[in-house]
Write a protein that holds these residues in place. Structure first.
Motif, PDB file in Angstrom:
ATOM      1  N   HIS A 165       0.839  -1.214   0.000  1.00  0.00           N
ATOM      2  CA  HIS A 165       0.000   0.000   0.000  1.00  0.00           C
ATOM      3  C   HIS A 165       0.873   1.262   0.000  1.00  0.00           C
ATOM      4  O   HIS A 165       0.461   2.299  -0.521  1.00  0.00           O
ATOM      5  N   ILE A 166       2.067   1.155   0.551  1.00  0.00           N
ATOM      6  CA  ILE A 166       2.972   2.304   0.560  1.00  0.00           C
ATOM      7  C   ILE A 166       3.570   2.510  -0.838  1.00  0.00           C
ATOM      8  O   ILE A 166       3.605   3.627  -1.360  1.00  0.00           O
ATOM      9  N   ARG A 167       3.981   1.395  -1.451  1.00  0.00           N
ATOM     10  CA  ARG A 167       4.506   1.497  -2.819  1.00  0.00           C
ATOM     11  C   ARG A 167       3.437   2.045  -3.759  1.00  0.00           C
ATOM     12  O   ARG A 167       3.698   2.858  -4.633  1.00  0.00           O
ATOM     13  N   ASP A 168       2.209   1.561  -3.522  1.00  0.00           N
ATOM     14  CA  ASP A 168       1.096   1.968  -4.363  1.00  0.00           C
ATOM     15  C   ASP A 168       0.868   3.486  -4.292  1.00  0.00           C
ATOM     16  O   ASP A 168       0.568   4.120  -5.299  1.00  0.00           O
ATOM     17  N   GLU A 169       1.036   4.059  -3.114  1.00  0.00           N
ATOM     18  CA  GLU A 169       0.897   5.516  -2.957  1.00  0.00           C
ATOM     19  C   GLU A 169       1.985   6.241  -3.743  1.00  0.00           C
ATOM     20  O   GLU A 169       1.748   7.291  -4.336  1.00  0.00           O
ATOM     21  N   GLY A 170       3.195   5.656  -3.741  1.00  0.00           N
ATOM     22  CA  GLY A 170       4.294   6.222  -4.525  1.00  0.00           C
ATOM     23  C   GLY A 170       3.961   6.211  -6.006  1.00  0.00           C
ATOM     24  O   GLY A 170       4.131   7.207  -6.721  1.00  0.00           O
TER      25      GLY A 170
ATOM     26  N   GLN B 227       8.143  11.054  -0.391  1.00  0.00           N
ATOM     27  CA  GLN B 227       7.395  11.773   0.640  1.00  0.00           C
ATOM     28  C   GLN B 227       5.918  11.404   0.624  1.00  0.00           C
ATOM     29  O   GLN B 227       5.305  11.204   1.668  1.00  0.00           O
ATOM     30  N   TYR B 228       5.351  11.290  -0.581  1.00  0.00           N
ATOM     31  CA  TYR B 228       3.943  10.880  -0.656  1.00  0.00           C
ATOM     32  C   TYR B 228       3.767   9.469  -0.109  1.00  0.00           C
ATOM     33  O   TYR B 228       2.803   9.171   0.609  1.00  0.00           O
ATOM     34  N   ALA B 229       4.688   8.585  -0.454  1.00  0.00           N
ATOM     35  CA  ALA B 229       4.602   7.210   0.045  1.00  0.00           C
ATOM     36  C   ALA B 229       4.715   7.194   1.568  1.00  0.00           C
ATOM     37  O   ALA B 229       4.030   6.440   2.257  1.00  0.00           O
ATOM     38  N   ALA B 230       5.573   8.067   2.098  1.00  0.00           N
ATOM     39  CA  ALA B 230       5.816   8.088   3.540  1.00  0.00           C
ATOM     40  C   ALA B 230       4.585   8.554   4.322  1.00  0.00           C
ATOM     41  O   ALA B 230       4.350   8.106   5.444  1.00  0.00           O
ATOM     42  N   VAL B 231       3.806   9.449   3.725  1.00  0.00           N
ATOM     43  CA  VAL B 231       2.557   9.873   4.378  1.00  0.00           C
ATOM     44  C   VAL B 231       1.674   8.646   4.610  1.00  0.00           C
ATOM     45  O   VAL B 231       1.147   8.418   5.700  1.00  0.00           O
TER      46      VAL B 231
ATOM     47  N   LYS C 253       0.407   6.938   8.112  1.00  0.00           N
ATOM     48  CA  LYS C 253      -1.040   6.899   8.344  1.00  0.00           C
ATOM     49  C   LYS C 253      -1.524   5.474   8.573  1.00  0.00           C
ATOM     50  O   LYS C 253      -2.296   5.214   9.472  1.00  0.00           O
ATOM     51  N   ASN C 254      -1.075   4.555   7.725  1.00  0.00           N
ATOM     52  CA  ASN C 254      -1.666   3.208   7.722  1.00  0.00           C
ATOM     53  C   ASN C 254      -0.646   2.078   7.822  1.00  0.00           C
ATOM     54  O   ASN C 254      -0.922   0.960   7.408  1.00  0.00           O
ATOM     55  N   GLY C 255       0.532   2.359   8.332  1.00  0.00           N
ATOM     56  CA  GLY C 255       1.585   1.340   8.295  1.00  0.00           C
ATOM     57  C   GLY C 255       1.888   0.638   9.614  1.00  0.00           C
ATOM     58  O   GLY C 255       2.753  -0.223   9.661  1.00  0.00           O
ATOM     59  N   ASP C 256       1.168   0.992  10.676  1.00  0.00           N
ATOM     60  CA  ASP C 256       1.503   0.412  11.986  1.00  0.00           C
ATOM     61  C   ASP C 256       1.459  -1.126  11.987  1.00  0.00           C
ATOM     62  O   ASP C 256       2.324  -1.781  12.554  1.00  0.00           O
ATOM     63  N   ASP C 257       0.429  -1.671  11.324  1.00  0.00           N
ATOM     64  CA  ASP C 257       0.293  -3.134  11.302  1.00  0.00           C
ATOM     65  C   ASP C 257       1.457  -3.800  10.581  1.00  0.00           C
ATOM     66  O   ASP C 257       1.901  -4.877  10.966  1.00  0.00           O
ATOM     67  N   ASP C 258       1.920  -3.164   9.513  1.00  0.00           N
ATOM     68  CA  ASP C 258       3.047  -3.728   8.771  1.00  0.00           C
ATOM     69  C   ASP C 258       4.289  -3.767   9.649  1.00  0.00           C
ATOM     70  O   ASP C 258       5.021  -4.749   9.665  1.00  0.00           O
ATOM     71  N   VAL C 259       4.521  -2.676  10.358  1.00  0.00           N
ATOM     72  CA  VAL C 259       5.703  -2.606  11.222  1.00  0.00           C
ATOM     73  C   VAL C 259       5.624  -3.706  12.280  1.00  0.00           C
ATOM     74  O   VAL C 259       6.602  -4.403  12.551  1.00  0.00           O
TER      75      VAL C 259
ATOM     76  N   LEU D 173       6.911  17.970   2.528  1.00  0.00           N
ATOM     77  CA  LEU D 173       5.460  18.133   2.414  1.00  0.00           C
ATOM     78  C   LEU D 173       4.847  18.449   3.770  1.00  0.00           C
ATOM     79  O   LEU D 173       5.164  17.803   4.756  1.00  0.00           O
ATOM     80  N   LYS D 174       3.959  19.386   3.762  1.00  0.00           N
ATOM     81  CA  LYS D 174       3.265  19.765   4.997  1.00  0.00           C
ATOM     82  C   LYS D 174       2.547  18.563   5.623  1.00  0.00           C
ATOM     83  O   LYS D 174       2.616  18.334   6.832  1.00  0.00           O
ATOM     84  N   ASP D 175       1.854  17.794   4.764  1.00  0.00           N
ATOM     85  CA  ASP D 175       1.141  16.604   5.247  1.00  0.00           C
ATOM     86  C   ASP D 175       2.082  15.628   5.934  1.00  0.00           C
ATOM     87  O   ASP D 175       1.743  15.010   6.937  1.00  0.00           O
ATOM     88  N   LEU D 176       3.246  15.475   5.345  1.00  0.00           N
ATOM     89  CA  LEU D 176       4.197  14.529   5.904  1.00  0.00           C
ATOM     90  C   LEU D 176       4.721  15.015   7.248  1.00  0.00           C
ATOM     91  O   LEU D 176       4.788  14.254   8.216  1.00  0.00           O
ATOM     92  N   ARG D 177       5.031  16.305   7.330  1.00  0.00           N
ATOM     93  CA  ARG D 177       5.513  16.845   8.604  1.00  0.00           C
ATOM     94  C   ARG D 177       4.439  16.705   9.676  1.00  0.00           C
ATOM     95  O   ARG D 177       4.721  16.421  10.824  1.00  0.00           O
ATOM     96  N   GLN D 178       3.183  16.895   9.254  1.00  0.00           N
ATOM     97  CA  GLN D 178       2.080  16.726  10.198  1.00  0.00           C
ATOM     98  C   GLN D 178       2.016  15.273  10.689  1.00  0.00           C
ATOM     99  O   GLN D 178       1.863  15.016  11.885  1.00  0.00           O
ATOM    100  N   GLU D 179       2.153  14.335   9.764  1.00  0.00           N
ATOM    101  CA  GLU D 179       2.104  12.919  10.137  1.00  0.00           C
ATOM    102  C   GLU D 179       3.282  12.538  11.035  1.00  0.00           C
ATOM    103  O   GLU D 179       3.140  11.732  11.952  1.00  0.00           O
ATOM    104  N   ILE D 180       4.441  13.101  10.745  1.00  0.00           N
ATOM    105  CA  ILE D 180       5.615  12.837  11.582  1.00  0.00           C
ATOM    106  C   ILE D 180       5.355  13.360  12.994  1.00  0.00           C
ATOM    107  O   ILE D 180       5.610  12.686  13.987  1.00  0.00           O
ATOM    108  N   SER D 181       4.806  14.561  13.047  1.00  0.00           N
ATOM    109  CA  SER D 181       4.479  15.159  14.332  1.00  0.00           C
ATOM    110  C   SER D 181       3.507  14.263  15.113  1.00  0.00           C
ATOM    111  O   SER D 181       3.714  13.971  16.289  1.00  0.00           O
TER     112      SER D 181
END
Lengths: 160, 390
Positions: free
Chosen positions: B45-50, B272-276, B280-286, B67-75
């Motif tokens: 799903h992350i590759r797909d976003e890329g 950066q888009y993939a990282a957002v 957002k949705n990668g906790d289960d993968d980790v 990206l603002k969105d990415l910084r927000q997600e990091i925060s």
């Protein structure tokens, strides 16, 4: 531990107790105890092998059949499902939401045998209203495993 | 050209790994346990976003900070994992891997002659980056008896009036060591008292096998002096995407952003888009990957126990760091002989600092089947060595 144990077994049912104990960080006795309980409770329902029959000289034909039925009073779909799943050539029967009721998967040696099953056995059941048969042409992925995947490790051999 | 090249660069030692790499890459059927990156693919799903970002034509520069969105997600991510709040507008910088953050973070705070304390064994780039930033690296030799954790007395004895920053590399590559909250508390006190900065490289933070990782930035009055570095490479198996980040007080981030802006411009947009999506949705993968690593870690520790190879139990990253001191060889001799005789590549501990002598880094970013074969060979190898010694 139970969820992790099941996740490992679902991928590799041949793994032995000793290795399971190591991977899960518990004793062998504990693993044995847990698996016995899981089998007894019917949580583990069987241990199967995923076979890519295409690579053998043995012919197999697989079909998915969508079945519309009339549910029976007091028994819902269970009674008709049972009548269908009792045929040994039926591999799976699922109750499905949406445009039809039951999804039946079938494995036979020839196309003709599947046709015969549908016309002679399935369609003639009283509660069956209609069927639609789809033949599987190729399996790309089955039970979470990608068929025919042989990938090499493309990473650099040593990285910091 | 006859004019000499940069003396500072000429004097940098090439990475200790390089030499070994050249030997291994010529062997065709060697098994390598020498890789410092996940064996998993980036979750689909992350590759797909890329891919989607590319399809949409999102192929332009982003803002310098990312990206603002990415910084927000990091925060959000740091807030939910560490309880520390960083402003997406001024306290977060998206970098090209954690490595860039190390480089520009040091450059942003060092004046010529400042001392940088580097605990070793640790990742190969801290020392050269410190040198390139005109700092003087001061090495702390961590000890196996302390499970390679940094002890307050070790830190104290390395501090001089020139000390500017402590690099805190936990969970650690190559030892797999972690610093738990109590360990951090005991050094944080010194750091505050001596008024030092901390560069906390937490790239393996998601991969710990005891309690969840604690960042030193979450301790009392530590955020104001900490550069927290993390990234996507290890947790989300995204090494090739080259994406990391730094979180720090805005005074530091604004200086780092200047260097970043002139040297790099911005981190790769697709990544950066993939990282957002990853955040957002990668906790289960980790969590899935973490469980798999933990199983392999237990497998290796058990294999060492069975072959009576001395190794402290590491609780982080995806490395184990067994001692080979009983064989009376240097790490490099051992690793070379092991490679030649059994065709298994491991990395000599000395690649990560002189005090790595007597140790090997073994990566478990490999399937259990792979590790099984490698451990059979290691067992055979050391059994022979022990026979010869008798």
């Amino acid at each position: 531990m139970r969820e992790e144990l099941l996740a490992i077994l679902e991928k590799n049912s041949r793994i032995d107790f000793k290795e399971l104990a190591v991977l899960l960080g518990v004793s062998e006795e504990k693993v044995l105890e847990e698996i016995t309980a899981l089998e007894k409770d019917g949580i583990i329902c069987g241990y199967h092998t995923l076979i890519n029959w295409e690579k053998t000289s043995i012919e197999k034909v697989n079909a998915l059949i969508e079945v519309k039925v009339t549910p029976q009073r007091g028994q819902g779909f269970d009674r008709i499902a049972e009548r269908i799943y009792n045929y040994p050539e039926v591999r799976a029967v699922y109750l499905i939401s949406g445009g039809y009721d039951l999804l039946v998967t079938l494995e036979e040696k020839t196309l003709k045998e599947i046709a015969n099953f549908v016309s002679d056995k399935l369609s003639t059941l009283d509660s069956v209203l209609s069927t639609a048969t789809h033949f599987i042409l190729k399996k790309y992925k089955d039970h979470g495993t990608i068929i025919n995947q042989n990938r090499n490790d493309e990473r650099e051999v040593i990285t910091p | 050209m006859t004019k000499p090249l940069s003396e500072k660069v000429l004097n940098l030692k090439p990475s200790g790994i390089r030499k070994f790499f050249d030997i291994v890459s010529e062997m065709k059927d060697a098994i390598s346990l020498g890789v410092g990156e996940p064996d998993f693919d980036t979750p689909w799903h992350i590759r797909d976003e890329g891919i989607y970002a590319l399809e949409r034509g999102r192929t332009f520069y982003t803002s310098n900070a990312g990206l603002k969105d990415l910084r927000q997600e990091i925060s959000n991510y740091i807030s939910r994992t560490q309880g520390v709040n960083y402003s997406p507008d001024s306290e977060i910088l998206v970098t090209v891997g954690g490595s860039e953050a190390i480089d520009i973070g040091l450059r942003a705070i060092i004046n010529e002659g400042d001392e940088v304390i580097i605990p070793q064994p640790s990742y190969v780039s801290y020392e050269p980056c410190a040198i390139l930033a005109n700092a003087k690296p001061v090495i702390i030799n961590l000890k196996e008896e302390n499970e390679f954790r940094l002890k307050p007395e070790e830190l104290l004895s390395a501090i001089t009036e020139k000390t500017k920053v402590l690099i805190l590399p936990y969970p650690n590559n190559p030892t797999g060591a972690i610093m738990e909250k109590e360990d951090l508390e005991s050094i944080a006190e010194i750091i505050r008292e001596k008024d030092l900065y901390v560069m906390s490289d937490e790239i393996y933070a998601a991969l710990t096998y005891k309690d969840r990782h604690t960042s030193i930035a979450s301790l009392d009055r530590m955020k104001e002096r900490t550069i927290l570095i993390n990234g996507f490479s290890k947790a989300y198996a995204m090494t090739g995407w080259r994406l990391g980040y730094a979180c720090a007080p805005k005074e530091i981030i604004s200086q780092m952003t200047k260097i970043h802006q002139y040297a790099i411009m911005c981190a790769p947009t697709t990544s950066q888009y993939a990282a957002v999506e990853a955040l957002k949705n990668g906790d289960d993968d980790v969590e899935l990957m973490r469980k798999a690593y933990n199983q392999r870690r237990r497998f290796l520790m058990n294999a060492f126990k069975e072959m009576k190879l001395d190794c402290f139990e590491p609780y982080g990253a995806f490395y184990v760091f067994p001692s080979i001191k009983e064989f009376g060889m240097t790490s490099e001799e051992f690793a070379t002989k092991f490679l030649m005789e059994e065709k298994v590549a491991v990395v000599p501990g000395t690649a990560f600092g002189a005090c790595g002598e007597g140790f090997l880094r073994i990566s478990y970013a490999y399937s259990i089947d792979n590790l099984k074969v490698a451990m059979e060979r290691l067992n055979r190898f050391i059994t022979n060595l022990r026979k010869v010694k008798q």
